[in-house]
Design a protein around this motif. Structure first.
Motif, PDB file in Angstrom:
ATOM      1  N   GLU A  10       4.694  19.083  -9.660  1.00 21.23           N
ATOM      2  CA  GLU A  10       5.919  18.957  -8.863  1.00 21.23           C
ATOM      3  C   GLU A  10       5.625  18.597  -7.405  1.00 21.23           C
ATOM      4  OE1 GLU A  10       6.501  21.298 -12.454  1.00 21.23           O
ATOM      5  OE2 GLU A  10       5.126  21.561 -10.747  1.00 21.23           O
ATOM      6  N   GLY A  11       4.497  19.104  -6.876  1.00 21.94           N
ATOM      7  CA  GLY A  11       4.134  18.813  -5.496  1.00 21.94           C
ATOM      8  C   GLY A  11       3.880  17.326  -5.280  1.00 21.94           C
ATOM      9  N   PHE A  12       3.113  16.721  -6.175  1.00 21.34           N
ATOM     10  CA  PHE A  12       2.810  15.294  -6.043  1.00 21.34           C
ATOM     11  C   PHE A  12       4.051  14.435  -6.263  1.00 21.34           C
ATOM     12  CE2 PHE A  12      -2.015  14.420  -6.331  1.00 21.34           C
ATOM     13  CZ  PHE A  12      -2.260  15.401  -5.390  1.00 21.34           C
ATOM     14  N   ILE A  13       4.944  14.848  -7.141  1.00 23.76           N
ATOM     15  CA  ILE A  13       6.189  14.108  -7.344  1.00 23.76           C
ATOM     16  C   ILE A  13       7.009  14.111  -6.051  1.00 23.76           C
ATOM     17  CG2 ILE A  13       8.426  14.114  -8.525  1.00 23.76           C
ATOM     18  CD1 ILE A  13       6.230  13.065 -10.281  1.00 23.76           C
ATOM     19  N   THR A  14       7.060  15.248  -5.378  1.00 21.70           N
ATOM     20  CA  THR A  14       7.791  15.356  -4.116  1.00 21.70           C
ATOM     21  C   THR A  14       7.154  14.494  -3.032  1.00 21.70           C
ATOM     22  OG1 THR A  14       8.430  17.625  -4.683  1.00 21.70           O
ATOM     23  CG2 THR A  14       8.686  16.959  -2.391  1.00 21.70           C
ATOM     24  N   ILE A  15       5.819  14.494  -2.967  1.00 21.31           N
ATOM     25  CA  ILE A  15       5.118  13.650  -1.993  1.00 21.31           C
ATOM     26  C   ILE A  15       5.400  12.177  -2.282  1.00 21.31           C
ATOM     27  CG2 ILE A  15       2.857  12.933  -1.119  1.00 21.31           C
ATOM     28  CD1 ILE A  15       1.871  15.789  -1.698  1.00 21.31           C
TER      29      ILE A  15
ATOM     30  N   LEU B  93       0.823  -1.205   0.000  1.00 17.24           N
ATOM     31  CA  LEU B  93       0.000   0.000   0.000  1.00 17.24           C
ATOM     32  C   LEU B  93       0.862   1.264   0.000  1.00 17.24           C
ATOM     33  CD1 LEU B  93      -2.828  -1.011   2.501  1.00 17.24           C
ATOM     34  CD2 LEU B  93      -3.055  -0.633   0.035  1.00 17.24           C
ATOM     35  N   LEU B  94       2.002   1.206   0.701  1.00 21.77           N
ATOM     36  CA  LEU B  94       2.891   2.372   0.759  1.00 21.77           C
ATOM     37  C   LEU B  94       3.729   2.514  -0.502  1.00 21.77           C
ATOM     38  CD1 LEU B  94       4.282   2.290   4.423  1.00 21.77           C
ATOM     39  CD2 LEU B  94       2.924   4.117   3.397  1.00 21.77           C
ATOM     40  N   GLN B  95       4.529   1.465  -0.778  1.00 18.96           N
ATOM     41  CA  GLN B  95       5.559   1.576  -1.810  1.00 18.96           C
ATOM     42  C   GLN B  95       5.007   1.528  -3.220  1.00 18.96           C
ATOM     43  OE1 GLN B  95       9.057  -0.680  -0.939  1.00 18.96           O
ATOM     44  NE2 GLN B  95       9.912  -0.474  -2.981  1.00 18.96           N
ATOM     45  N   THR B  96       3.901   0.832  -3.413  1.00 19.28           N
ATOM     46  CA  THR B  96       3.340   0.749  -4.762  1.00 19.28           C
ATOM     47  C   THR B  96       2.077   1.590  -4.901  1.00 19.28           C
ATOM     48  OG1 THR B  96       4.288  -1.450  -5.183  1.00 19.28           O
ATOM     49  CG2 THR B  96       2.414  -0.798  -6.526  1.00 19.28           C
ATOM     50  N   THR B  97       1.055   1.328  -4.074  1.00 19.44           N
ATOM     51  CA  THR B  97      -0.217   2.037  -4.261  1.00 19.44           C
ATOM     52  C   THR B  97      -0.086   3.541  -4.001  1.00 19.44           C
ATOM     53  OG1 THR B  97      -1.415   0.048  -3.577  1.00 19.44           O
ATOM     54  CG2 THR B  97      -2.641   2.122  -3.640  1.00 19.44           C
ATOM     55  N   LEU B  98       0.220   3.914  -2.776  1.00 15.68           N
ATOM     56  CA  LEU B  98       0.221   5.326  -2.412  1.00 15.68           C
ATOM     57  C   LEU B  98       1.290   6.108  -3.170  1.00 15.68           C
ATOM     58  CD1 LEU B  98      -1.095   7.452  -0.637  1.00 15.68           C
ATOM     59  CD2 LEU B  98       0.563   6.905   1.160  1.00 15.68           C
ATOM     60  N   GLN B  99       2.501   5.534  -3.249  1.00 11.83           N
ATOM     61  CA  GLN B  99       3.563   6.257  -3.940  1.00 11.83           C
ATOM     62  C   GLN B  99       3.184   6.542  -5.388  1.00 11.83           C
ATOM     63  OE1 GLN B  99       7.920   5.765  -5.972  1.00 11.83           O
ATOM     64  NE2 GLN B  99       7.090   4.027  -4.861  1.00 11.83           N
ATOM     65  N   TYR B 100       2.660   5.537  -6.082  1.00 11.86           N
ATOM     66  CA  TYR B 100       2.404   5.718  -7.506  1.00 11.86           C
ATOM     67  C   TYR B 100       1.099   6.432  -7.797  1.00 11.86           C
ATOM     68  CZ  TYR B 100       6.655   3.329  -8.686  1.00 11.86           C
ATOM     69  OH  TYR B 100       7.988   3.014  -8.811  1.00 11.86           O
ATOM     70  N   VAL B 101       0.194   6.514  -6.831  1.00 13.85           N
ATOM     71  CA  VAL B 101      -0.941   7.423  -6.997  1.00 13.85           C
ATOM     72  C   VAL B 101      -0.414   8.842  -7.187  1.00 13.85           C
ATOM     73  CG1 VAL B 101      -2.828   8.562  -5.788  1.00 13.85           C
ATOM     74  CG2 VAL B 101      -2.710   6.073  -5.808  1.00 13.85           C
ATOM     75  N   PHE B 102       0.486   9.242  -6.294  1.00 14.18           N
ATOM     76  CA  PHE B 102       1.073  10.588  -6.398  1.00 14.18           C
ATOM     77  C   PHE B 102       1.993  10.706  -7.609  1.00 14.18           C
ATOM     78  CE2 PHE B 102       0.111  10.617  -1.769  1.00 14.18           C
ATOM     79  CZ  PHE B 102      -0.663  11.771  -1.746  1.00 14.18           C
ATOM     80  N   PHE B 103       2.797   9.674  -7.876  1.00 10.64           N
ATOM     81  CA  PHE B 103       3.773   9.761  -8.960  1.00 10.64           C
ATOM     82  C   PHE B 103       3.106   9.859 -10.332  1.00 10.64           C
ATOM     83  CE2 PHE B 103       6.551   7.882 -12.159  1.00 10.64           C
ATOM     84  CZ  PHE B 103       7.698   8.634 -11.998  1.00 10.64           C
ATOM     85  N   TYR B 104       2.131   8.993 -10.606  1.00  5.33           N
ATOM     86  CA  TYR B 104       1.508   8.983 -11.931  1.00  5.33           C
ATOM     87  C   TYR B 104       0.705  10.261 -12.178  1.00  5.33           C
ATOM     88  CZ  TYR B 104       2.756   4.413 -13.815  1.00  5.33           C
ATOM     89  OH  TYR B 104       3.443   3.357 -14.373  1.00  5.33           O
ATOM     90  N   ILE B 105       0.023  10.749 -11.139  1.00  2.01           N
ATOM     91  CA  ILE B 105      -0.699  12.019 -11.299  1.00  2.01           C
ATOM     92  C   ILE B 105       0.302  13.149 -11.497  1.00  2.01           C
ATOM     93  CG2 ILE B 105      -2.206  13.708 -10.170  1.00  2.01           C
ATOM     94  CD1 ILE B 105      -3.555  11.378  -8.719  1.00  2.01           C
ATOM     95  N   GLY B 106       1.357  13.169 -10.683  1.00  4.56           N
ATOM     96  CA  GLY B 106       2.359  14.220 -10.805  1.00  4.56           C
ATOM     97  C   GLY B 106       3.028  14.240 -12.156  1.00  4.56           C
ATOM     98  N   LEU B 107       3.367  13.060 -12.669  1.00  6.78           N
ATOM     99  CA  LEU B 107       4.044  12.982 -13.967  1.00  6.78           C
ATOM    100  C   LEU B 107       3.151  13.469 -15.098  1.00  6.78           C
ATOM    101  CD1 LEU B 107       6.697  12.176 -15.287  1.00  6.78           C
ATOM    102  CD2 LEU B 107       5.807   9.847 -15.540  1.00  6.78           C
ATOM    103  N   ALA B 108       1.834  13.334 -14.919  1.00  7.05           N
ATOM    104  CA  ALA B 108       0.905  13.820 -15.942  1.00  7.05           C
ATOM    105  C   ALA B 108       0.836  15.339 -15.967  1.00  7.05           C
ATOM    106  CB  ALA B 108      -0.499  13.250 -15.692  1.00  7.05           C
TER     107      ALA B 108
END
Length: 308
Positions: free
Chosen positions: A170-175, A90-105
């Motif tokens: 950039e904010g979501f990438i940092t999170i 939930l931490l390393q894959t789900t939560l991290q990549y929720v923020f990462f994929y949205i941020g990268l978009a």
């Protein structure tokens, strides 16, 4: 070990570590290209989560298959360990990549590749407060300062004191980088009782499944699937599985200090490949300066301690 064998071992570590960093760096332009090929708008969060979930669930299945071939125990865990694996997923894959994929978009691949490297500095800072034997040294403190200076620099606007920074980008990438730092520290503890490859495979599979459920629940869809986009998705699955497996092998058979410093190559490959495949700007002075500062900071915080 004779000098020739030692050289061959160091050469193998060098080649393998660089290859892993190249794979991780290539994910930035690959994901951005995937958004275009699969017709995903920047605000289509549900489809992005579905895309991410399919990728990581597939990566987890590939790693589980590899672990089974190697004869590693896949399912013999206590209820407590299963709970720990689920939390890590939930931490390393789900939560991290929720923020990462949205941020990268919502930002460029070049900026994302540089900013996500703040995870290394967050890890160093968190470890200082969690582990008694992992305190900040002068070199590590300087590395964190230099690295965060690079992050600030890349977010400067055209005018002094202006920031080219958005929460969704950039904010979501940092999170995402902060969440990854927390997950890595938790995963380090869990790896003391669970094989690292199996641990990674299980957390990817469980975390990816949750992302799929989030995407489906939000009525996300992966449309525009062609041979090219399907091959790209398969590549993303394979790169995660291969990079994690090879990196775990390196850490198992070599001192951490010989392997971890290569992480400074990830933002270099990520920014360079984003510029090459996405046509983004990397030659702008602040991008180059930020890249040098962040990579220098990573090298300082991950290099083996030296005594004078």
């Amino acid at each position: 070990m004779n000098p020739r064998s030692a050289f061959q071992n160091r050469a193998a570590v060098l080649v393998t570590a660089v290859f892993c960093c190249l794979l991780w760096g290539s994910a930035y332009p690959a994901i951005k290209i995937g958004y275009g090929w699969l017709e995903m708008a920047a605000d289509d969060t549900a489809s992005q989560m579905l895309f991410a979930g399919i990728r990581f669930f597939g990566s987890g299945v590939i790693l589980l298959t590899l672990a089974a071939i190697l004869g590693k125990p896949l399912w013999h865990f206590s209820a407590r360990q299963w709970g720990q694996l689920a939390l890590l997923g939930l931490l390393q894959t789900t939560l991290q990549y929720v923020f990462f994929y949205i941020g990268l978009a919502h930002t460029t691949g070049v900026k994302a590749a540089i900013m996500v490297s703040t995870g290394t500095f967050f890890s160093v800072l968190l470890s200082h407060f969690i582990y008694r034997n992992d305190k900040l040294s002068t070199g590590r403190s300087l590395g964190c300062l230099i690295g965060f200076t690079g992050v600030v620099l890349i977010n400067l606007g055209e005018r002094a004191l202006d920031l080219d920074f958005t929460l969704l980008g950039e904010g979501f990438i940092t999170i995402a980088a902060l969440v990854l730092a927390v997950a890595l520290i938790y995963g380090k503890r869990l790896s003391q009782t669970v094989d690292p490859m199996v641990m990674t495979a299980q957390q990817l599979t469980m975390g990816g499944l949750v992302l799929i459920l989030i995407g489906v629940g939000g009525q996300g869809a992966v449309t525009g699937v062609t041979v090219a986009s399907g091959a790209l998705l398969l590549y993303l699955m394979m790169l995660s599985a291969a990079a994690f497996a090879l990196w775990s092998f390196l850490l198992k058979h070599n001192p951490v200090g010989q392997v971890v410093p290569f992480q400074f190559l990830i933002p270099i490959f990520g920014a360079g490949l984003s510029a090459l495949f996405l046509g983004e700007t990397i030659l702008e002075w602040k991008n180059l300066a930020a890249l040098v500062l962040v990579c220098g900071g990573i090298w300082l915080v991950t290099r083996p301690a030296t005594r004078f």
